[in-house]
Design a protein around this motif. Structure first.
Motif, PDB file in Angstrom:
ATOM      1  N   CYS A  56      -5.309  -4.956  -7.836  1.00  0.00           N
ATOM      2  CA  CYS A  56      -6.621  -5.557  -8.083  1.00  0.00           C
ATOM      3  C   CYS A  56      -6.836  -5.884  -9.554  1.00  0.00           C
ATOM      4  O   CYS A  56      -7.612  -6.786  -9.888  1.00  0.00           O
ATOM      5  CB  CYS A  56      -7.733  -4.658  -7.548  1.00  0.00           C
ATOM      6  SG  CYS A  56      -7.979  -3.108  -8.462  1.00  0.00           S
ATOM      7  N   TRP A  64     -14.125  -9.626  -8.560  1.00  0.00           N
ATOM      8  CA  TRP A  64     -12.982  -8.768  -8.252  1.00  0.00           C
ATOM      9  C   TRP A  64     -12.711  -7.789  -9.397  1.00  0.00           C
ATOM     10  O   TRP A  64     -12.354  -6.634  -9.163  1.00  0.00           O
ATOM     11  CB  TRP A  64     -11.742  -9.608  -7.983  1.00  0.00           C
ATOM     12  CG  TRP A  64     -11.771 -10.360  -6.683  1.00  0.00           C
ATOM     13  CD1 TRP A  64     -11.928 -11.709  -6.510  1.00  0.00           C
ATOM     14  CD2 TRP A  64     -11.650  -9.819  -5.363  1.00  0.00           C
ATOM     15  NE1 TRP A  64     -11.907 -12.033  -5.181  1.00  0.00           N
ATOM     16  CE2 TRP A  64     -11.731 -10.894  -4.446  1.00  0.00           C
ATOM     17  CE3 TRP A  64     -11.476  -8.523  -4.874  1.00  0.00           C
ATOM     18  CZ2 TRP A  64     -11.646 -10.716  -3.068  1.00  0.00           C
ATOM     19  CZ3 TRP A  64     -11.387  -8.336  -3.493  1.00  0.00           C
ATOM     20  CH2 TRP A  64     -11.470  -9.420  -2.605  1.00  0.00           C
ATOM     21  N   CYS A  68     -12.617  -3.786  -8.978  1.00  0.00           N
ATOM     22  CA  CYS A  68     -11.425  -3.035  -9.364  1.00  0.00           C
ATOM     23  C   CYS A  68     -11.796  -1.858 -10.257  1.00  0.00           C
ATOM     24  O   CYS A  68     -11.244  -0.762 -10.132  1.00  0.00           O
ATOM     25  CB  CYS A  68     -10.427  -3.957 -10.055  1.00  0.00           C
ATOM     26  SG  CYS A  68      -8.785  -3.236 -10.276  1.00  0.00           S
TER      27      CYS A  68
END
Length: 348
Positions: A56, A64, A68
């Protein structure tokens, strides 16, 4: 199974959102609840979270990146996925299909011997400048690369070497127990031609009889005709030694990180972002309900409901992968805001 991340993630999202505006040609999106995922509560979410953390950090988009960072400290894996994601069913009119792939393991040597006499070649410089370059027949029967110092290792089985080229990466086990890993290093530019289809065309087997093991066994029983059969595929793959990946970890996937057996799938990044969690419901003789991570791609993996399951390394994994061809469905877990942004305005 080798891919490149590059701009694939961003391009995939743009392809999805752009296509969604055209209901006649693009994919369809539907947001589901976690209660709609068959077997969700029974999976090992912590195992999936560990695999998600592995890649990630290479996902550049802000949502994202934020997830993460949260994943790094998450204590309850199931709660993490349920709080920050929504399951999105992406369809393109094609039925779901799951196949399998694996990392071959060959017996080899760092030097040629009477047993180990089939070289794994690195790519010659001139092959990069010419498309197409020499064919498989020219390279092997013509000896075009002999004596040029391009050999990475020598192996004992030309049939396994042929299938190593199809998979794109693998491990070579030396007589002293050491391993080296090789990864995709380029190709000669010729189109791939299916050996299985050619065997059917020649009347050797019926379509339902053909598998990787069947092809291997036939070529070994018929060495002269078998060599000629393999020349039917003019494509030739070159390799590079991937020394940075320990032999006890999985091969590099499309995100340039080691992939994980039974938790990594290869997907079409035009529909599924690389690095995204994906819930799969694979039916067939051996049903599977599991949270996977989309960490790889493949030239044959095309479509919103198409996935290749990474089985593992070695012969046993190869036998399983060679027979896996099952229906089912896959549901992508997307960050909440991104999930709702995929819906038509009338449904948001």
């Amino acid at each position: 199974m080798i891919g490149r991340l590059g701009v694939a993630l961003t391009a995939g999202i743009l392809a999805m959102t752009g296509a969604a505006a055209d209901a006649n040609t693009g994919p369809s999106f539907a947001i589901l609840g976690f209660e709609d995922l068959d077997g969700w509560a029974m999976d090992d979410h912590a195992a999936a979270l560990d695999v998600f953390r592995n890649t990630c950090g290479d996902m550049p988009d802000p949502d994202w990146v934020t997830l993460c960072a949260v994943a790094a400290d998450a204590r309850d894996a199931r709660q993490f996925f349920e709080l920050f994601f929504r399951p999105v069913m992406i369809t393109d009119g094609e039925a779901g299909l799951f196949t399998g792939y694996y990392e071959p393991e060959l017996d080899g040597s760092p030097v040629p011997t009477a047993r180990y006499r089939h070289p794994i070649y690195a790519m010659p410089p001139e092959a990069r400048a010419a498309t197409p370059w020499l064919s498989r027949r020219d390279i092997l029967a013509g000896g075009a690369l002999s004596g040029r110092g391009l050999e990475i290792a020598w192996v004992d089985d030309p049939v396994e070497l042929f299938f190593l080229q199809i998979q794109g990466s693998g491990r070579v086990r030396y007589p002293d127990g050491r391993y080296i890993r090789v990864g995709y290093g380029g190709a000669n530019g010729h189109p791939y031609r299916s050996i299985g289809q050619e065997m059917v065309r020649r009347g050797i087997y019926q379509p339902h009889q053909v598998s990787a093991e069947v092809i291997k066994n036939w070529v070994r029983r018929n060495p002269a005709d078998g060599e000629e059969l393999l020349f039917h595929n003019p494509s030739y793959v070159f390799f590079r030694e991937v020394s940075q990946v320990p032999a006890d970890k999985g091969p590099l996937g499309a995100m340039n990180r080691s992939i994980t057996a039974m938790r990594t799938i290869a997907v079409d990044p035009a529909y599924t972002p690389l690095g995204a969690p994906v819930w799969i419901e694979k039916d067939g003789a051996d049903p599977m309900r599991r949270l996977m991570i989309a960490q790889d791609t493949g030239s044959a993996i095309k479509g919103a409901q198409r996935a290749d399951v990474f089985i593992g390394s070695g012969d046993d994994a190869g036998r399983i992968a060679g027979t896996l061809r099952d229906p089912g469905r896959m549901v992508v877990l997307m960050p909440i805001q991104r999930a709702y942004a995929l819906l038509p305005e009338s449904e948001q």
